[in-house]
Motif scaffolding. Structure first.
Motif, mmCIF file in Angstrom:
data_model
loop_
_atom_site.group_PDB
_atom_site.id
_atom_site.type_symbol
_atom_site.label_atom_id
_atom_site.label_comp_id
_atom_site.label_asym_id
_atom_site.label_seq_id
_atom_site.Cartn_x
_atom_site.Cartn_y
_atom_site.Cartn_z
ATOM 1 N N ASP A 103 -2.141 51.664 80.757
ATOM 2 C CA ASP A 103 -1.330 52.872 80.641
ATOM 3 C C ASP A 103 0.067 52.568 80.119
ATOM 4 O OD1 ASP A 103 -3.437 54.328 81.688
ATOM 5 O OD2 ASP A 103 -2.721 54.132 83.754
ATOM 6 N N ARG A 104 0.410 51.284 80.037
ATOM 7 C CA ARG A 104 1.783 50.893 79.694
ATOM 8 C C ARG A 104 1.921 50.236 78.329
ATOM 9 N NH1 ARG A 104 2.816 47.898 85.519
ATOM 10 N NH2 ARG A 104 2.634 49.764 86.819
ATOM 11 N N LEU A 105 0.888 49.543 77.884
ATOM 12 C CA LEU A 105 0.999 48.743 76.667
ATOM 13 C C LEU A 105 0.570 49.547 75.449
ATOM 14 C CD1 LEU A 105 -0.507 45.412 78.062
ATOM 15 C CD2 LEU A 105 1.889 46.094 77.957
ATOM 16 N N ARG A 106 1.442 50.435 74.993
ATOM 17 C CA ARG A 106 1.048 51.319 73.899
ATOM 18 C C ARG A 106 1.899 51.170 72.654
ATOM 19 N NH1 ARG A 106 -0.366 57.090 76.905
ATOM 20 N NH2 ARG A 106 -1.765 56.229 78.488
ATOM 21 N N THR A 107 3.062 50.555 72.775
ATOM 22 C CA THR A 107 3.925 50.422 71.605
ATOM 23 C C THR A 107 3.481 49.231 70.768
ATOM 24 O OG1 THR A 107 5.506 49.084 72.864
ATOM 25 C CG2 THR A 107 5.871 51.460 72.811
ATOM 26 N N PRO A 108 3.754 49.242 69.456
ATOM 27 C CA PRO A 108 3.265 48.187 68.562
ATOM 28 C C PRO A 108 3.515 46.756 69.028
ATOM 29 C CG PRO A 108 4.150 49.984 67.286
ATOM 30 C CD PRO A 108 4.442 50.318 68.725
ATOM 31 N N PRO A 109 4.712 46.381 69.528
ATOM 32 C CA PRO A 109 4.899 44.979 69.927
ATOM 33 C C PRO A 109 3.986 44.545 71.078
ATOM 34 C CG PRO A 109 7.005 46.097 69.695
ATOM 35 C CD PRO A 109 5.947 47.159 69.686
ATOM 36 N N GLU A 110 3.531 45.520 71.859
ATOM 37 C CA GLU A 110 2.710 45.190 73.028
ATOM 38 C C GLU A 110 1.220 45.257 72.738
ATOM 39 O OE1 GLU A 110 4.333 48.357 75.363
ATOM 40 O OE2 GLU A 110 5.509 46.982 76.582
ATOM 41 N N ARG A 111 0.871 45.713 71.550
ATOM 42 C CA ARG A 111 -0.547 45.943 71.272
ATOM 43 C C ARG A 111 -1.354 44.651 71.226
ATOM 44 N NH1 ARG A 111 -1.885 51.034 69.025
ATOM 45 N NH2 ARG A 111 -3.336 50.168 67.531
ATOM 46 N N THR A 112 -0.738 43.545 70.805
ATOM 47 C CA THR A 112 -1.478 42.286 70.793
ATOM 48 C C THR A 112 -1.815 41.861 72.220
ATOM 49 O OG1 THR A 112 0.610 41.054 70.722
ATOM 50 C CG2 THR A 112 -0.476 41.491 68.626
ATOM 51 N N VAL A 113 -0.871 42.070 73.137
ATOM 52 C CA VAL A 113 -1.124 41.764 74.548
ATOM 53 C C VAL A 113 -2.216 42.686 75.076
ATOM 54 C CG1 VAL A 113 -0.129 41.734 76.870
ATOM 55 C CG2 VAL A 113 1.224 40.949 74.918
ATOM 56 N N ALA A 114 -2.125 43.962 74.716
ATOM 57 C CA ALA A 114 -3.102 44.942 75.164
ATOM 58 C C ALA A 114 -4.502 44.584 74.665
ATOM 59 C CB ALA A 114 -2.718 46.335 74.662
ATOM 60 N N PHE A 115 -4.597 44.157 73.402
ATOM 61 C CA PHE A 115 -5.892 43.803 72.828
ATOM 62 C C PHE A 115 -6.509 42.641 73.599
ATOM 63 C CE2 PHE A 115 -8.832 41.658 70.045
ATOM 64 C CZ PHE A 115 -9.438 42.670 69.304
ATOM 65 N N ALA A 116 -5.719 41.612 73.850
ATOM 66 C CA ALA A 116 -6.231 40.433 74.556
ATOM 67 C C ALA A 116 -6.699 40.796 75.960
ATOM 68 C CB ALA A 116 -5.151 39.353 74.620
ATOM 69 N N ILE A 117 -5.887 41.564 76.682
ATOM 70 C CA ILE A 117 -6.262 41.947 78.040
ATOM 71 C C ILE A 117 -7.521 42.808 78.018
ATOM 72 C CG2 ILE A 117 -5.561 43.296 80.059
ATOM 73 C CD1 ILE A 117 -2.715 42.398 79.595
ATOM 74 N N ALA A 118 -7.634 43.682 77.022
ATOM 75 C CA ALA A 118 -8.801 44.559 76.919
ATOM 76 C C ALA A 118 -10.080 43.767 76.718
ATOM 77 C CB ALA A 118 -8.609 45.563 75.783
ATOM 78 N N VAL A 119 -10.040 42.754 75.839
ATOM 79 C CA VAL A 119 -11.231 41.941 75.598
ATOM 80 C C VAL A 119 -11.612 41.160 76.865
ATOM 81 C CG1 VAL A 119 -12.200 40.011 74.306
ATOM 82 C CG2 VAL A 119 -10.842 41.726 73.120
ATOM 83 N N ILE A 120 -10.612 40.573 77.526
ATOM 84 C CA ILE A 120 -10.892 39.812 78.743
ATOM 85 C C ILE A 120 -11.469 40.726 79.827
ATOM 86 C CG2 ILE A 120 -9.946 38.350 80.569
ATOM 87 C CD1 ILE A 120 -7.643 37.665 78.634
ATOM 88 N N ALA A 121 -10.810 41.878 80.027
ATOM 89 C CA ALA A 121 -11.205 42.782 81.104
ATOM 90 C C ALA A 121 -12.607 43.336 80.883
ATOM 91 C CB ALA A 121 -10.193 43.913 81.224
ATOM 92 N N LEU A 122 -12.886 43.824 79.674
ATOM 93 C CA LEU A 122 -14.216 44.350 79.414
ATOM 94 C C LEU A 122 -15.246 43.223 79.365
ATOM 95 C CD1 LEU A 122 -13.614 47.212 76.812
ATOM 96 C CD2 LEU A 122 -14.342 47.413 79.195
ATOM 97 N N GLY A 123 -14.816 42.037 78.922
ATOM 98 C CA GLY A 123 -15.721 40.889 78.942
ATOM 99 C C GLY A 123 -16.134 40.537 80.357
ATOM 100 N N ALA A 124 -15.187 40.644 81.290
ATOM 101 C CA ALA A 124 -15.482 40.377 82.696
ATOM 102 C C ALA A 124 -16.449 41.412 83.257
ATOM 103 C CB ALA A 124 -14.190 40.375 83.509
ATOM 104 N N LYS A 125 -16.228 42.684 82.885
ATOM 105 C CA LYS A 125 -17.124 43.741 83.334
ATOM 106 C C LYS A 125 -18.519 43.553 82.734
ATOM 107 C CE LYS A 125 -14.213 46.211 85.800
ATOM 108 N NZ LYS A 125 -14.354 46.312 87.279
ATOM 109 N N MET A 126 -18.568 43.125 81.483
ATOM 110 C CA MET A 126 -19.855 42.909 80.827
ATOM 111 C C MET A 126 -20.603 41.740 81.459
ATOM 112 S SD MET A 126 -20.709 42.474 76.759
ATOM 113 C CE MET A 126 -19.750 40.953 76.589
ATOM 114 N N ALA A 127 -19.860 40.734 81.918
ATOM 115 C CA ALA A 127 -20.492 39.580 82.553
ATOM 116 C C ALA A 127 -21.288 40.014 83.782
ATOM 117 C CB ALA A 127 -19.436 38.552 82.943
ATOM 118 N N LYS A 128 -20.818 41.063 84.432
ATOM 119 C CA LYS A 128 -21.530 41.574 85.596
ATOM 120 C C LYS A 128 -22.781 42.348 85.184
ATOM 121 C CE LYS A 128 -19.072 43.208 89.003
ATOM 122 N NZ LYS A 128 -18.087 44.004 89.790
ATOM 123 N N ALA A 129 -22.827 42.762 83.913
ATOM 124 C CA ALA A 129 -23.963 43.554 83.440
ATOM 125 C C ALA A 129 -25.246 42.734 83.416
ATOM 126 C CB ALA A 129 -23.676 44.124 82.050
#
Length: 226
Positions: free
Chosen positions: A25-51
């Motif tokens: 909900d916080r990482l929406r501005t352009p400088p933060e998007r690279t951080v947001a992308f990395a966290i998104a891949v890790i987080a969804l990857g973790a959820k997928m691992a449970k699949a």
């Protein structure tokens, strides 16, 4: 400051009782998007691992191929992964917040889904639950079905990739139009464009396989048309 240091800062900013999902909900501005992308891949990857019920060494290696993680940064990446796995929020909640975070930026959402496909097939098995997971994530992201099918045809080792599906066209599409689609996809994969979309430098390697697949598909279609 490395992207992993910035990720650690983002996690440290979480208030007591907040979950990892709050980060999106916080990482929406352009400088933060690279951080947001990395966290998104890790987080969804973790959820997928449970699949599919387990995290294999191959999947961990695949994740390292998506993001070049230095030994000093391993703890930060592991923290994000574990927070996501332990979070009671389902992957649907994560995907919805990620969709809001990136808005209508379909190209970046597609990049993110591509990273998840790369991890999913790393162990040589595409579990039915992983297929359901990725299909639902794509739907929440608002990605067209053809985009999901294009990614699936490139990554899932259950059949020889259909060159038309890889490019997102049909055998009935005129060759000049297919050429335009191929050129557009090649332009999308230019590193500068990916960085501008918020894809971290660490994940630009994603485009290497995509470029190979897209060029191979175009060459095969040209041979068939000759």
């Amino acid at each position: 400051m490395s992207i992993w240091s910035r990720i650690s800062e983002a996690l440290s900013a979480l208030a007591s009782g907040e979950t990892l999902a709050s980060v999106f909900d916080r990482l929406r501005t352009p400088p933060e998007r690279t951080v947001a992308f990395a966290i998104a891949v890790i987080a969804l990857g973790a959820k997928m691992a449970k699949a599919d019920g387990q995290v294999t060494r191959d999947e961990v290696t695949a994740f390292r191929e998506v993001f070049q993680i230095a030994r000093d940064d391993e703890a930060g990446a592991a923290k994000v992964f574990n927070l996501a796995r332990q979070d009671v929020a389902g992957f649907e909640e994560y995907a919805k917040r990620i969709k809001v975070m990136f808005g209508e930026d379909e190209a970046t959402l597609n990049d993110l889904l591509e990273g998840l496909f790369h991890i999913a097939v790393a162990d040589g098995v595409y579990h039915p639950n992983e297929d359901i997971f990725l299909s639902e994530v794509a739907t929440i992201f608002g990605l067209p079905e053809r985009e999901f099918n294009t990614l699936r045809s490139r990554f899932v080792p259950d059949a020889k990739p259909d060159p038309y599906a890889v490019l997102g066209v049909t055998p009935e599409t005129p060759l000049p139009e297919i050429r335009k689609v191929w050129r557009a996809k090649v332009r999308e994969m230019h590193p500068d464009r990916m960085v501008a979309r918020g894809v971290p430098q660490e994940a630009i390697k994603l485009a290497e396989k995509r470029l190979t697949d897209v060029n191979d598909a175009w060459e095969q279609i040209q041979r068939e048309a000759a």
